[in-house]
Design a protein around this motif. Structure first.
Motif, PDB file in Angstrom:
ATOM      1  N   LEU A   1       0.590  -1.268  -0.114  1.00  0.00           N
ATOM      2  CA  LEU A   1      -0.015   0.033  -0.028  1.00  0.00           C
ATOM      3  C   LEU A   1       0.892   1.456   0.160  1.00  0.00           C
ATOM      4  N   HIS A   2       2.062   1.076  -0.194  1.00  0.00           N
ATOM      5  CA  HIS A   2       3.188   2.208   0.023  1.00  0.00           C
ATOM      6  C   HIS A   2       2.640   3.546  -1.211  1.00  0.00           C
ATOM      7  N   VAL A   3       2.186   3.296  -2.019  1.00  0.00           N
ATOM      8  CA  VAL A   3       1.791   4.153  -2.853  1.00  0.00           C
ATOM      9  C   VAL A   3       0.505   5.100  -2.311  1.00  0.00           C
ATOM     10  N   VAL A   4      -0.557   4.195  -1.891  1.00  0.00           N
ATOM     11  CA  VAL A   4      -1.612   4.708  -1.540  1.00  0.00           C
ATOM     12  C   VAL A   4      -1.435   5.501  -0.051  1.00  0.00           C
ATOM     13  N   ILE A   5      -0.612   5.034   0.641  1.00  0.00           N
ATOM     14  CA  ILE A   5      -0.350   5.635   2.097  1.00  0.00           C
ATOM     15  C   ILE A   5       0.389   7.053   1.838  1.00  0.00           C
ATOM     16  N   ALA A   6       1.317   7.113   0.784  1.00  0.00           N
ATOM     17  CA  ALA A   6       2.045   8.247   0.620  1.00  0.00           C
ATOM     18  C   ALA A   6       0.979   9.201  -0.186  1.00  0.00           C
ATOM     19  N   GLN A   7       0.274   8.890  -1.034  1.00  0.00           N
ATOM     20  CA  GLN A   7      -0.646   9.875  -1.698  1.00  0.00           C
ATOM     21  C   GLN A   7      -1.601  10.331  -0.539  1.00  0.00           C
TER      22      GLN A   7
ATOM     23  N   GLN B   1      -3.667 -14.856   3.660  1.00  0.00           N
ATOM     24  CA  GLN B   1      -4.688 -14.224   4.027  1.00  0.00           C
ATOM     25  C   GLN B   1      -4.588 -13.085   5.080  1.00  0.00           C
ATOM     26  N   MET B   2      -3.624 -13.438   5.812  1.00  0.00           N
ATOM     27  CA  MET B   2      -3.312 -12.350   6.941  1.00  0.00           C
ATOM     28  C   MET B   2      -2.708 -11.023   6.271  1.00  0.00           C
ATOM     29  N   VAL B   3      -1.722 -11.240   5.250  1.00  0.00           N
ATOM     30  CA  VAL B   3      -1.557 -10.207   4.349  1.00  0.00           C
ATOM     31  C   VAL B   3      -2.614  -9.346   3.590  1.00  0.00           C
ATOM     32  N   GLN B   4      -3.660 -10.102   3.316  1.00  0.00           N
ATOM     33  CA  GLN B   4      -4.865  -9.432   2.733  1.00  0.00           C
ATOM     34  C   GLN B   4      -5.694  -8.886   3.682  1.00  0.00           C
ATOM     35  N   LEU B   5      -5.721  -9.503   4.982  1.00  0.00           N
ATOM     36  CA  LEU B   5      -6.631  -8.914   5.789  1.00  0.00           C
ATOM     37  C   LEU B   5      -6.226  -7.584   6.089  1.00  0.00           C
ATOM     38  N   PHE B   6      -4.703  -7.540   6.632  1.00  0.00           N
ATOM     39  CA  PHE B   6      -4.133  -6.076   7.055  1.00  0.00           C
ATOM     40  C   PHE B   6      -4.442  -4.977   5.895  1.00  0.00           C
ATOM     41  N   GLN B   7      -4.040  -5.627   4.472  1.00  0.00           N
ATOM     42  CA  GLN B   7      -4.170  -4.655   3.352  1.00  0.00           C
ATOM     43  C   GLN B   7      -5.574  -4.206   3.319  1.00  0.00           C
ATOM     44  N   ASN B   8      -6.817  -4.976   3.355  1.00  0.00           N
ATOM     45  CA  ASN B   8      -8.140  -4.257   3.179  1.00  0.00           C
ATOM     46  C   ASN B   8      -8.334  -3.437   4.235  1.00  0.00           C
ATOM     47  N   LEU B   9      -8.168  -3.835   5.427  1.00  0.00           N
ATOM     48  CA  LEU B   9      -8.400  -2.965   6.418  1.00  0.00           C
ATOM     49  C   LEU B   9      -7.818  -1.759   6.497  1.00  0.00           C
ATOM     50  N   ILE B  10      -6.413  -1.606   6.157  1.00  0.00           N
ATOM     51  CA  ILE B  10      -5.820  -0.225   6.146  1.00  0.00           C
ATOM     52  C   ILE B  10      -6.235   0.660   5.084  1.00  0.00           C
ATOM     53  N   SER B  11      -6.457  -0.299   3.722  1.00  0.00           N
ATOM     54  CA  SER B  11      -6.829   0.302   2.495  1.00  0.00           C
ATOM     55  C   SER B  11      -8.390   1.084   2.860  1.00  0.00           C
ATOM     56  N   ASN B  12      -9.411   0.380   3.690  1.00  0.00           N
ATOM     57  CA  ASN B  12     -10.621   0.818   3.796  1.00  0.00           C
ATOM     58  C   ASN B  12     -10.527   2.026   4.912  1.00  0.00           C
ATOM     59  N   ALA B  13      -9.611   2.025   5.759  1.00  0.00           N
ATOM     60  CA  ALA B  13      -9.323   2.903   6.858  1.00  0.00           C
ATOM     61  C   ALA B  13      -9.118   4.338   6.212  1.00  0.00           C
ATOM     62  N   ILE B  14      -8.061   3.985   5.192  1.00  0.00           N
ATOM     63  CA  ILE B  14      -7.612   5.346   4.382  1.00  0.00           C
ATOM     64  C   ILE B  14      -8.806   5.814   3.479  1.00  0.00           C
ATOM     65  N   LYS B  15      -9.453   4.873   2.830  1.00  0.00           N
ATOM     66  CA  LYS B  15     -10.527   5.232   1.842  1.00  0.00           C
ATOM     67  C   LYS B  15     -11.800   6.032   2.481  1.00  0.00           C
ATOM     68  N   PHE B  16     -12.196   5.568   3.729  1.00  0.00           N
ATOM     69  CA  PHE B  16     -13.444   6.240   4.335  1.00  0.00           C
ATOM     70  C   PHE B  16     -12.966   7.068   5.520  1.00  0.00           C
ATOM     71  N   CYS B  17     -11.688   7.798   5.418  1.00  0.00           N
ATOM     72  CA  CYS B  17     -11.448   8.455   6.600  1.00  0.00           C
ATOM     73  C   CYS B  17     -12.136   9.836   6.374  1.00  0.00           C
TER      74      CYS B  17
ATOM     75  N   ILE C   1      -3.789   6.125  11.505  1.00  0.00           N
ATOM     76  CA  ILE C   1      -4.477   4.788  11.872  1.00  0.00           C
ATOM     77  C   ILE C   1      -3.671   3.894  12.742  1.00  0.00           C
ATOM     78  N   HIS C   2      -3.907   3.431  13.893  1.00  0.00           N
ATOM     79  CA  HIS C   2      -3.379   2.736  14.727  1.00  0.00           C
ATOM     80  C   HIS C   2      -3.670   1.040  14.875  1.00  0.00           C
ATOM     81  N   ILE C   3      -2.405   0.436  14.737  1.00  0.00           N
ATOM     82  CA  ILE C   3      -2.810  -1.064  14.784  1.00  0.00           C
ATOM     83  C   ILE C   3      -2.507  -1.583  16.031  1.00  0.00           C
ATOM     84  N   GLY C   4      -3.165  -2.440  16.682  1.00  0.00           N
ATOM     85  CA  GLY C   4      -2.796  -3.108  17.947  1.00  0.00           C
ATOM     86  C   GLY C   4      -3.493  -4.526  17.953  1.00  0.00           C
ATOM     87  N   ALA C   5      -3.297  -5.181  19.027  1.00  0.00           N
ATOM     88  CA  ALA C   5      -3.853  -6.867  19.397  1.00  0.00           C
ATOM     89  C   ALA C   5      -4.346  -6.808  20.571  1.00  0.00           C
ATOM     90  N   ILE C   6      -5.355  -7.190  20.946  1.00  0.00           N
ATOM     91  CA  ILE C   6      -6.096  -7.374  22.319  1.00  0.00           C
ATOM     92  C   ILE C   6      -5.689  -9.018  22.313  1.00  0.00           C
TER      93      ILE C   6
END
Length: 158
Positions: free
Chosen positions: A82-88, A107-123, A130-135
């Protein structure tokens, strides 16, 4: 079949890009050479995504056994994709140390990619934060401190 067709198109784009770079390299300034690097890097990542898509399409018929996946590595690969999308978007992405989970790495890479991409798109905020953590859940009842290997991940944005 679709994977093969996509790979052929990608090879054509990559091949012509490399021909242009080789033929005109002495006439390109530093920025243009950097852009060619981005194109080649993006093509390599797209090749991996096409291969991952092919593997994913086979999951229904040949289930992949889960392996221990380092979520930090999966997140790093997703951020790279997502380097380009993040930079833009000038997104600010932070994360805590993430656990290792029994999962399918692709699938884990795809999961992160989709979640981050959506967070950028719908912000609504510029730039997105965006902050990523685990509980980690505790196993058993109250008072037990053993952590389960499969923990929910939390991706939040401000």
């Amino acid at each position: 079949m679709a994977s093969h067709d996509l790979q052929e198109l990608l090879r054509a784009v990559t091949g012509y890009t490399q021909l242009l770079e080789n033929e005109y390299q002495d006439r390109l300034d530093e920025s243009a050479q950097e852009y060619f690097g981005y194109i080649i890097d993006g093509a390599k990542r797209m090749q991996h995504l096409i291969q991952d898509l092919l593997v994913y399409s086979r999951v229904g018929t040949r289930g992949q056994e889960f392996v221990l996946v380092d979520c930090n590595t999966a997140l790093s690969l997703a951020l790279n994709n997502l380097h380009v999308v993040i930079a833009q978007s000038k997104a600010i992405i932070t994360h805590e140390p993430l656990p290792k989970l029994y999962a399918d790495k692709t699938q884990m890479v795809q999961l992160f990619q989709n979640l981050i991409s959506n967070a950028i798109k719908f912000c609504r905020q510029e730039p997105p934060q965006i902050h990523i953590g685990a509980i980690l859940r505790k196993a058993g009842g109250a008072g037990e401190a053993e952590e389960k290997p499969n923990s929910p991940l939390d991706i939040s944005r401000n």
